[in-house]
Every structure is written in C-alpha cells, then in structure tokens.
Design a protein around this motif. Structure first.
Motif, PDB file in Angstrom:
ATOM      1  N   GLY A  35       0.811  -1.213   0.000  1.00  0.00           N
ATOM      2  CA  GLY A  35       0.000   0.000   0.000  1.00  0.00           C
ATOM      3  C   GLY A  35       0.845   1.263   0.000  1.00  0.00           C
ATOM      4  N   GLN A  36       1.944   1.243   0.742  1.00  0.00           N
ATOM      5  CA  GLN A  36       2.849   2.388   0.738  1.00  0.00           C
ATOM      6  C   GLN A  36       3.452   2.581  -0.653  1.00  0.00           C
ATOM      7  N   GLU A  63       2.139   1.673  -3.461  1.00  0.00           N
ATOM      8  CA  GLU A  63       1.073   2.175  -4.335  1.00  0.00           C
ATOM      9  C   GLU A  63       0.863   3.669  -4.130  1.00  0.00           C
ATOM     10  N   TYR A  64       0.952   4.117  -2.897  1.00  0.00           N
ATOM     11  CA  TYR A  64       0.800   5.533  -2.611  1.00  0.00           C
ATOM     12  C   TYR A  64       1.934   6.343  -3.243  1.00  0.00           C
ATOM     13  N   GLY A  97       1.453   6.682  -6.881  1.00  0.00           N
ATOM     14  CA  GLY A  97       0.510   7.755  -7.196  1.00  0.00           C
ATOM     15  C   GLY A  97       1.182   9.114  -7.151  1.00  0.00           C
TER      16      GLY A  97
END
Length: 177
Positions: free
Chosen positions: A165-166, A168-169, A172
C-alpha cells in the motif's frame, strides 16, 4: 478429524488468497515505471517503491522460510548476488536508516517481480505443508501472549500488505508530480 481437515483447508485457502493479492500487486505497482520513478523518494527520509517492494518480499521470505524450517529464496536462489546491494546478505530492511534506504539502487522492475514470485512460491509451499496443529505452535515466547505460527503468518501478511500500500501511494505521487 474430517472437520479439522476441512477447517485447515479453509484457513490455508484464505491465506493463499491473501498472499496471492500481494503477489498480484507487486507487478502492478512497478509496471511501466522507469528507474528514476522506481527510486524516487518523496523526501530525503522516505522509502521509494523499489525498496518497499524489496523489503516486503525480504521480510515475507525470511519469516515464512523460518516457519517452514527451510532456506529463504534470498539465500537459496542467489538473489542476494543478483541484487548486488550494499547490505549484509541477511539484511531485510527492518530498522534501516534513511541513508541505507538511499543506498538501494536496484531499479530493475523485473528483478523485483521475479524475486517476489520466488518468495510467493516459497510461501505457498510453507502454507500447504502446515498441519492443523502447526498453527497453534508457539514460536516466540518473548511476547505476551507468546507468538504462534498463525499469529506470525497474519503479521507477515499484514506487513506485506502495508508496504504494498505504501508503494502504491508513492506510485501515485510519482505519476502526479
């Protein structure tokens, strides 16, 4: 006994699905990123995508290998040499300084994906070899309550999901800068 075997099958399938989601996310998070994007850090102390993917794979690799009483993919598959990192061979990222993260210069997205694939295969083997009673086995008495195999597996999955998730952030942020 049939009920316990059925329960084991359900638990194993659930864990395989959870780790499969990490496996699916790794190629997606690095796809189409050039070396600069993979190594971009939002600030001097932040982790970059390549390091996050490496770390989530390394921690999963070592911890699952330990649970399965086997050698990690990192050690058995010569991954350490293929990555050529400036770290000791047993490094996995836990407790690294900002400078150590900054020294990570691997920007080959396929190498990251291939290593995680090897880790995923090791993970599947360990999960499928566990018996019903293995999940309750205490592996670390330094905690209260003591850590069991099942608790450690959930911890590994949780850590992998957080780091994915990190990544993926950060991806972005890379795409919006």
């Amino acid at each position: 006994m049939a009920d316990r075997d059925h329960e084991l099958h359900i638990v194993t399938d659930l864990l395989v699905d959870g780790f499969g989601r990490i496996r699916d996310g790794v190629p997606e998070v690095v796809e189409g990123l050039d070396p600069e994007a993979l190594l971009w850090r939002p600030d001097a102390d932040a982790n970059h995508i390549a390091w996050l993917v490496w770390h989530l794979s390394r921690q999963q690799d070592e911890q699952m290998a330990h649970l399965g009483s086997t050698t990690s993919a990192w050690r058995s598959g010569e991954w350490s040499g293929r990555f050529g990192l400036p770290y000791p061979p047993n490094a996995h990222g836990y407790g690294m300084t900002s400078e150590e993260v900054g020294a990570f210069a691997v920007s080959d997205q396929q190498l990251l994906v291939d290593y995680h694939e090897a880790v995923h295969e090791l993970t599947l083997g360990v999960l499928r070899d566990l018996g019903v009673d293995d999940f309750e086995r205490v592996i670390d008495r330094n905690w209260d309550p003591p850590v069991t195999v099942s608790v450690r597996i959930v911890s590994v999955l949780d850590d992998s999901a957080k780091h994915l998730g990190q990544a993926e952030y950060v991806r972005g942020m890379v795409r919006r800068r």
